[in-house]
Enzyme design. Structure first.
Site, PDB file in Angstrom:
ATOM      1  CE1 TYR A  70      26.917  29.058  34.711  1.00  0.00           C
ATOM      2  CE2 TYR A  70      25.182  29.574  33.128  1.00  0.00           C
ATOM      3  CZ  TYR A  70      26.518  29.407  33.430  1.00  0.00           C
ATOM      4  OH  TYR A  70      27.462  29.594  32.455  1.00  0.00           O
ATOM      5  CG  LEU A 120      45.804  36.454  35.604  1.00  0.00           C
ATOM      6  CD1 LEU A 120      46.577  36.913  36.840  1.00  0.00           C
ATOM      7  CD2 LEU A 120      44.323  36.279  35.969  1.00  0.00           C
ATOM      8  CB  ILE A 143      35.832  29.272  26.926  1.00  0.00           C
ATOM      9  CG1 ILE A 143      34.587  28.769  26.185  1.00  0.00           C
ATOM     10  CG2 ILE A 143      36.180  30.688  26.461  1.00  0.00           C
ATOM     11  CD1 ILE A 143      33.325  29.563  26.486  1.00  0.00           C
ATOM     12  CB  SER A 167      41.633  23.172  34.136  1.00  0.00           C
ATOM     13  OG  SER A 167      40.238  23.311  34.315  1.00  0.00           O
TER      14      SER A 167
END
Length: 294
Positions: free
Chosen positions: A166, A22, A30, A27
């Site tokens: 981030y 999975l 990577i 979309s």
């Protein structure tokens, strides 16, 4: 099952022998490349994304490659969505051999110019989303002696200007997985992190950045932000690797007999992280902490 389903299907007699992986966030970039590579390598590939209405590029890539994907909805920040997706895979196929945590979101900002809630949102997607999927998958990975793979970033090793939130999220993922690896290893699950450098995806679009507007609104940080943007865009244009190239590292973690804990996706990424990491593949740390639980 149709060749490219967008919703789960239940085979009359599930084939429980095929290796099943999975992958989240497929979309584009990577995640998309890894889904195609895994399917080509013979894995039954569950390609998930938050909005299946954005699956056109994924479907086209699968058709062009001549491979079959099972495309399903999964929103990593929604625990019920995660449970439904993982549960659906087990119901339909009877096993889960690997998970690739790839879904995430870019972010550019700095503390004085954004709210703490903005930072929390970045952490929710890039850190807690990984935990949601990993927690749901671990019982099934234990059952198969499977693999838990998470795409982080060189930004999970070295903090970078205007990427505080981030990098904090990616640091958190790396620290969590480095701590989890010997514990998961004690019950038969291999844990790896993948560290891409610059990858030729839609960098500016992915972070939702109107460059000139953001610079104009940066006040005392305007000059520094412009220098950062100029350097980063130049790097992405001049030295970025392809998503397919980065996905090769995912496949290494997926298929190697004894996968490393830490895998960089390019020579540039190896050299960059070596600025900080003497233990570049994580073997010394995992060997040491693994002994604590053996």
């Amino acid at each position: 099952m149709s060749s490219l389903p967008t919703t789960p299907t239940t085979p009359t007699t599930p084939d429980t022998s095929a290796r099943t992986v999975l992958i989240t966030g497929t979309s584009s970039g990577i995640g998309l490349a890894a889904a195609i590579a895994a399917a080509r390598a013979g894995w039954r590939t569950i390609a998930t994304l938050r909005d299946t209405g954005r699956a056109d590029a994924l479907r086209k890539a699968a058709a062009d490659a001549g491979v079959e994907l099972d495309i399903r909805q999964l929103d990593v920040v929604d625990e019920s969505s995660v449970a439904a997706a993982v549960g659906g895979v087990i119901a339909d196929y009877g096993r889960l051999d690997a998970v690739v945590n790839n879904a995430g979101a870019g972010h550019v900002g700095t503390l004085e110019l954004e709210s703490v809630d903005d930072v929390r949102e970045v952490m929710e997607v890039n850190f807690f989303g990984v935990l949601n999927v990993s927690k749901a998958a671990l019982p099934h990975l234990r059952a198969t002696g499977g693999r838990l793979i998470t795409v982080t970033s060189v930004g999970g090793v070295i903090g970078q200007p205007f990427n505080e939130a981030y990098c904090a999220a990616k640091f958190a993922v790396e620290g969590y997985m480095e701590s989890l690896a010997p514990v998961a290893g004690a019950v038969g699950v291999d844990v790896s992190v993948i560290e891409p450098g610059a990858v030729a995806t839609e960098f500016v679009n992915n972070i939702g950045l109107d460059i000139e507007a953001r610079i104009a609104a940066a006040g005392p940080y305007s000059d520094a932000l412009r220098h950062y943007i100029d350097r980063t865009v130049g790097q992405f244009l001049d030295g970025a690797q392809t998503p397919a190239g980065a996905a090769e590292a995912v496949m290494e973690a997926l298929t190697a007999e004894r996968p490393a804990f830490r895998i960089q996706t390019s020579q540039w990424a190896r050299e960059f992280t070596a600025t900080k990491l003497a233990d570049q593949d994580g073997a010394a740390v995992i060997g040491m902490t693994g002994a604590w639980v053996a």
